[in-house]
Design a protein around this motif. Sequence first.
Motif, PDB file in Angstrom:
ATOM      1  N   LEU A  12       0.809  -1.295   0.076  1.00 32.16           N
ATOM      2  CA  LEU A  12       0.026  -0.015   0.076  1.00 32.16           C
ATOM      3  C   LEU A  12       0.875   1.382   0.005  1.00 32.16           C
ATOM      4  O   LEU A  12       0.509   2.342  -0.615  1.00 32.16           O
ATOM      5  N   LEU A  13       1.950   1.344   0.881  1.00 29.16           N
ATOM      6  CA  LEU A  13       2.747   2.503   0.885  1.00 29.16           C
ATOM      7  C   LEU A  13       3.299   2.537  -0.606  1.00 29.16           C
ATOM      8  O   LEU A  13       3.610   3.609  -0.891  1.00 29.16           O
ATOM      9  N   GLY A  14       3.902   1.455  -1.107  1.00 26.43           N
ATOM     10  CA  GLY A  14       4.774   1.447  -2.374  1.00 26.43           C
ATOM     11  C   GLY A  14       3.501   2.065  -3.436  1.00 26.43           C
ATOM     12  O   GLY A  14       4.272   2.837  -4.200  1.00 26.43           O
ATOM     13  N   GLY A  15       2.362   1.793  -3.430  1.00 29.76           N
ATOM     14  CA  GLY A  15       1.432   2.441  -4.376  1.00 29.76           C
ATOM     15  C   GLY A  15       1.099   3.818  -4.027  1.00 29.76           C
ATOM     16  O   GLY A  15       1.016   4.552  -5.013  1.00 29.76           O
ATOM     17  N   LEU A  16       1.468   4.337  -2.963  1.00 30.06           N
ATOM     18  CA  LEU A  16       1.072   5.945  -2.684  1.00 30.06           C
ATOM     19  C   LEU A  16       2.364   6.234  -3.045  1.00 30.06           C
ATOM     20  O   LEU A  16       1.958   7.659  -3.716  1.00 30.06           O
ATOM     21  N   VAL A  17       3.367   5.838  -2.729  1.00 31.15           N
ATOM     22  CA  VAL A  17       4.795   6.615  -3.455  1.00 31.15           C
ATOM     23  C   VAL A  17       5.004   6.570  -4.795  1.00 31.15           C
ATOM     24  O   VAL A  17       5.292   7.659  -5.355  1.00 31.15           O
ATOM     25  N   VAL A  18       4.667   5.562  -5.555  1.00 34.28           N
ATOM     26  CA  VAL A  18       4.830   5.479  -6.978  1.00 34.28           C
ATOM     27  C   VAL A  18       3.811   6.519  -7.771  1.00 34.28           C
ATOM     28  O   VAL A  18       3.965   7.126  -8.639  1.00 34.28           O
ATOM     29  N   SER A  19       2.229   6.464  -7.361  1.00 35.84           N
ATOM     30  CA  SER A  19       1.343   7.354  -7.527  1.00 35.84           C
ATOM     31  C   SER A  19       1.748   8.850  -7.328  1.00 35.84           C
ATOM     32  O   SER A  19       1.709   9.810  -8.240  1.00 35.84           O
ATOM     33  N   GLY A  20       2.207   9.169  -5.936  1.00 37.51           N
ATOM     34  CA  GLY A  20       2.823  10.490  -5.834  1.00 37.51           C
ATOM     35  C   GLY A  20       4.104  10.942  -6.910  1.00 37.51           C
ATOM     36  O   GLY A  20       3.869  11.949  -7.204  1.00 37.51           O
ATOM     37  N   LEU A  21       4.836  10.003  -7.268  1.00 29.19           N
ATOM     38  CA  LEU A  21       6.021  10.326  -7.975  1.00 29.19           C
ATOM     39  C   LEU A  21       5.641  10.527  -9.429  1.00 29.19           C
ATOM     40  O   LEU A  21       6.194  11.434  -9.895  1.00 29.19           O
ATOM     41  N   THR A  22       4.593   9.649  -9.879  1.00 24.43           N
ATOM     42  CA  THR A  22       4.246  10.014 -11.288  1.00 24.43           C
ATOM     43  C   THR A  22       3.613  11.329 -11.306  1.00 24.43           C
ATOM     44  O   THR A  22       3.532  11.975 -12.398  1.00 24.43           O
ATOM     45  N   LEU A  23       2.709  11.748 -10.157  1.00 28.63           N
ATOM     46  CA  LEU A  23       2.155  13.085 -10.013  1.00 28.63           C
ATOM     47  C   LEU A  23       3.269  14.262 -10.179  1.00 28.63           C
ATOM     48  O   LEU A  23       3.107  15.057 -10.974  1.00 28.63           O
ATOM     49  N   LEU A  24       3.888  14.011  -9.531  1.00 25.87           N
ATOM     50  CA  LEU A  24       5.391  14.802  -9.441  1.00 25.87           C
ATOM     51  C   LEU A  24       5.994  14.885 -10.821  1.00 25.87           C
ATOM     52  O   LEU A  24       6.297  16.151 -11.236  1.00 25.87           O
ATOM     53  N   THR A  25       6.306  13.727 -11.678  1.00 24.62           N
ATOM     54  CA  THR A  25       6.848  13.797 -13.043  1.00 24.62           C
ATOM     55  C   THR A  25       6.001  14.776 -13.780  1.00 24.62           C
ATOM     56  O   THR A  25       6.289  15.557 -14.847  1.00 24.62           O
ATOM     57  N   TRP A  26       4.775  14.449 -13.745  1.00 27.64           N
ATOM     58  CA  TRP A  26       3.732  15.307 -14.479  1.00 27.64           C
ATOM     59  C   TRP A  26       3.869  16.709 -14.287  1.00 27.64           C
ATOM     60  O   TRP A  26       3.739  17.510 -15.498  1.00 27.64           O
ATOM     61  N   THR A  27       4.168  17.239 -13.139  1.00 27.23           N
ATOM     62  CA  THR A  27       4.330  18.496 -12.901  1.00 27.23           C
ATOM     63  C   THR A  27       5.627  19.243 -13.217  1.00 27.23           C
ATOM     64  O   THR A  27       6.055  20.674 -13.417  1.00 27.23           O
ATOM     65  N   GLY A  28       6.716  18.445 -13.481  1.00 24.80           N
ATOM     66  CA  GLY A  28       8.081  18.803 -13.530  1.00 24.80           C
ATOM     67  C   GLY A  28       8.222  19.131 -15.179  1.00 24.80           C
ATOM     68  O   GLY A  28       7.578  18.787 -16.073  1.00 24.80           O
ATOM     69  N   GLN A  29       9.500  20.149 -15.350  1.00 27.89           N
ATOM     70  CA  GLN A  29       9.889  20.481 -16.736  1.00 27.89           C
ATOM     71  C   GLN A  29      10.742  19.259 -17.498  1.00 27.89           C
ATOM     72  O   GLN A  29      11.625  18.956 -16.913  1.00 27.89           O
ATOM     73  N   TRP A  30       9.962  19.056 -18.585  1.00 24.18           N
ATOM     74  CA  TRP A  30      10.598  17.879 -19.286  1.00 24.18           C
ATOM     75  C   TRP A  30      11.722  18.331 -20.250  1.00 24.18           C
ATOM     76  O   TRP A  30      12.895  17.873 -20.472  1.00 24.18           O
ATOM     77  N   PHE A  31      11.315  19.176 -21.068  1.00 25.51           N
ATOM     78  CA  PHE A  31      12.184  19.851 -22.131  1.00 25.51           C
ATOM     79  C   PHE A  31      12.180  21.444 -22.199  1.00 25.51           C
ATOM     80  O   PHE A  31      11.200  22.014 -21.764  1.00 25.51           O
ATOM     81  N   SER A  32      13.054  21.681 -22.944  1.00 24.12           N
ATOM     82  CA  SER A  32      13.528  23.305 -22.857  1.00 24.12           C
ATOM     83  C   SER A  32      13.686  23.322 -24.581  1.00 24.12           C
ATOM     84  O   SER A  32      14.768  22.934 -25.066  1.00 24.12           O
ATOM     85  N   LEU A  33      12.675  24.087 -25.149  1.00 23.83           N
ATOM     86  CA  LEU A  33      12.998  24.298 -26.730  1.00 23.83           C
ATOM     87  C   LEU A  33      13.434  25.676 -26.958  1.00 23.83           C
ATOM     88  O   LEU A  33      13.098  26.642 -26.393  1.00 23.83           O
ATOM     89  N   ARG A  34      14.312  25.922 -28.001  1.00 23.29           N
ATOM     90  CA  ARG A  34      14.672  27.049 -28.351  1.00 23.29           C
ATOM     91  C   ARG A  34      14.065  27.216 -29.567  1.00 23.29           C
ATOM     92  O   ARG A  34      14.128  26.316 -30.575  1.00 23.29           O
ATOM     93  N   LEU A  35      13.223  28.242 -29.907  1.00 19.87           N
ATOM     94  CA  LEU A  35      12.391  28.624 -30.925  1.00 19.87           C
ATOM     95  C   LEU A  35      13.019  29.675 -31.869  1.00 19.87           C
ATOM     96  O   LEU A  35      13.504  30.816 -31.177  1.00 19.87           O
ATOM     97  N   GLY A  36      12.779  29.566 -33.193  1.00 17.98           N
ATOM     98  CA  GLY A  36      13.325  30.821 -33.912  1.00 17.98           C
ATOM     99  C   GLY A  36      12.692  30.622 -35.200  1.00 17.98           C
ATOM    100  O   GLY A  36      12.584  29.529 -35.599  1.00 17.98           O
TER     101      GLY A  36
END
Length: 197
Positions: A12-36
């Motif tokens: 149960l604790l493992g399920g809470l941790v991986v779900s929380g980490l999945t949510l955290l990765t969703w909010t993080g910055q994945w890419f930085s694009l230089r546009l021009g």
Amino acid sequence: MTSGRRLKSIGLLGGLVVSGLTLLTWTGQWFSLRLGASGSGTTTLSVTGGVAAPGLIALALAGLALVAALAIAGPVFRIVLGVLQALLGFTVAFSSVVALADPVAASSTAVTAATGVSGTASVSRLVLSVTQTAWPWIAVIVGVATIGLGIFVLVSSRRWPGSSRRYQPVTFEPAEPGANAVSDWDTLSGGSDPTSR
């Protein structure tokens, strides 16, 4: 040897941790694009996991619901939930790998919102360079860990203790021998009290 109660707590604790980490990765910055574009300056656009892999939020919430169901599930249903946990993990990892394989395509909605330019070829021409952060790789690792957790649930759930009494299904007991609701009603209709016997 680890007790069944401890195994359940780990699951149960493992399920809470991986779900929380999945949510955290969703909010993080994945890419930085230089546009021009030709004849104009460049600009930098940050793309979060919510854009690159938008399904992660639904997968994280599904994982939390799965933990709640797992807490009260019986032995057979735990096996079903273990398989679902592994499938959630596979989907998290797969979504992340798809975004890593083509960051420009994964970021196209953010580019379109920022510039008004749409279409795969047009967006690709605008993107001069892409910088990846650690977040998509963390999401892949979390997905693999979630698969491992699903396998752990499948292997260990037979040793888990049952849920508390209040979550057990209702069972109907047969009436006391000699009790007859119809004759009691007739006795009451006749003016006698059947409870005075």
